[in-house]
Write an enzyme that holds these catalytic residues in place. Structure first.
Site, short mmCIF file in Angstrom:
data_model
loop_
_atom_site.label_atom_id
_atom_site.label_comp_id
_atom_site.label_asym_id
_atom_site.label_seq_id
_atom_site.Cartn_x
_atom_site.Cartn_y
_atom_site.Cartn_z
CG HIS A 34 49.17 46.38 45.77
ND1 HIS A 34 49.97 47.39 45.28
CD2 HIS A 34 47.92 46.88 45.81
CE1 HIS A 34 49.22 48.43 45.02
NE2 HIS A 34 47.96 48.17 45.33
CG HIS A 37 49.73 49.70 49.11
ND1 HIS A 37 48.95 48.62 48.76
CD2 HIS A 37 48.94 50.79 49.02
CE1 HIS A 37 47.73 49.04 48.48
NE2 HIS A 37 47.69 50.35 48.62
#
Ligand code: PAF
Length: 279
Positions: A34, A37
């Site tokens: 997501h 990250h």
């Protein structure tokens, strides 16, 4: 982008880069990537010549009744996101690649892990430290980037690296939220719409407590009460709401040193964590 499936492959690739005097940044993940990250990858990219993202749902950090089997996985999407982000290599091993059948060596941090998530997830940080040290050894990365969302994890990894003289810089990156405030997590996928809406009470409570602290409130009891009430009023089941020192992760009564207000709470069956650094 290189896809390395075995420890030998990632080790060889990183060796080649080291021989060319290229620096390596590692972003350890469990996949189902997501925005949080992606922000870690951007930070690694800004600091080093080559970026390695590991995607490994590490079985040893899950307790027996936790969500190892249903943890969301979508390698194709993760691979595409890494490619689009300019990642140089993805390390995507299997559990059998990472753990020999007679694996018997663990890294146990014995102080910072004895609070917060460590109490309700007793083997969690042993699994995290062990797999991270393995990843650090395989990539011999110069830098590894961890999100502040998992604040206790990042502080424990920093401690491990210091205590074991691991030659790597640990960068703690800002916590990334969804537009509505919920801290980004792969586990948000488990939430029904109603649970998601009620879980917003966590970030609302975090923001309210932070605002009170900025306005001069220093009492841990009062700051934790703000957060606890917000979660409980929305029907969340609090696992913990604690105000701890950043240095020792031990409860403090007054915010008179760098502190961390952290919580874990269940909405339905989903356990969510959130925090704010008060410093
Ligand atoms: O934060 C995570 O996703 C995991 O705990 C980590 C650091 C990748 C280790 O498995």
């Amino acid at each position: 982008m290189n896809i390395c499936k075995t420890p030998a492959e990632i080790s060889q690739l990183c060796d080649n880069w080291h021989k060319q005097n290229l620096t390596i940044g590692l972003v350890p993940t469990m996949g189902y990537l997501h925005d949080g990250h992606l922000s870690l990858m951007d930070i690694a990219k800004s600091k080093t010549d080559k970026v390695v993202v590991s995607i490994f749902v590490n079985p040893t950090q899950f307790g027996p009744n936790e969500d190892l089997d249903k943890y969301p996985r979508d390698f194709e999407r993760d691979e595409r996101l890494c490619r689009e982000r300019g990642v140089d290599a993805v390390f995507y091993p299997t559990p059998a690649d990472m753990y020999a059948p007679d694996f018997s060596t663990w890294v146990t941090e014995t102080s910072l892990s004895q609070a917060l998530c460590g109490l309700s997830r007793p083997i969690h940080f042993r699994g995290v430290c062990t797999v991270c040290l393995k990843l650090f050894n395989l990539a011999r990365a110069d830098v590894a980037v961890f999100g502040k969302k998992d604040a206790q994890q990042a502080l424990i990894i920093k401690r491990m690296v210091r205590d074991l003289n691991v030659p790597i810089d640990i960068i703690m990156a800002p916590l990334i939220r969804e537009p509505d405030g919920l801290a980004r997590s792969s586990r948000n996928k488990y939430l029904s719409e109603d649970e998601h809406n009620r879980a917003l009470s966590i970030s609302r409570g975090i923001f309210a407590a932070e605002k009170a602290w900025k306005n001069g409130e220093k009492s841990a009891a009062k700051l934790t009460a703000i957060l606890r009430k917000s979660i409980e009023d929305a029907g969340g089941q609090v696992d913990y709401v604690e105000l701890v020192s950043q240095s020792a992760i031990r409860p403090i009564e007054t915010v008179d040193q760098p502190a961390l207000l952290a919580c874990a709470a269940f909405f339905g069956k989903t356990r969510l964590i959130d925090n704010v650094f008060l410093e």
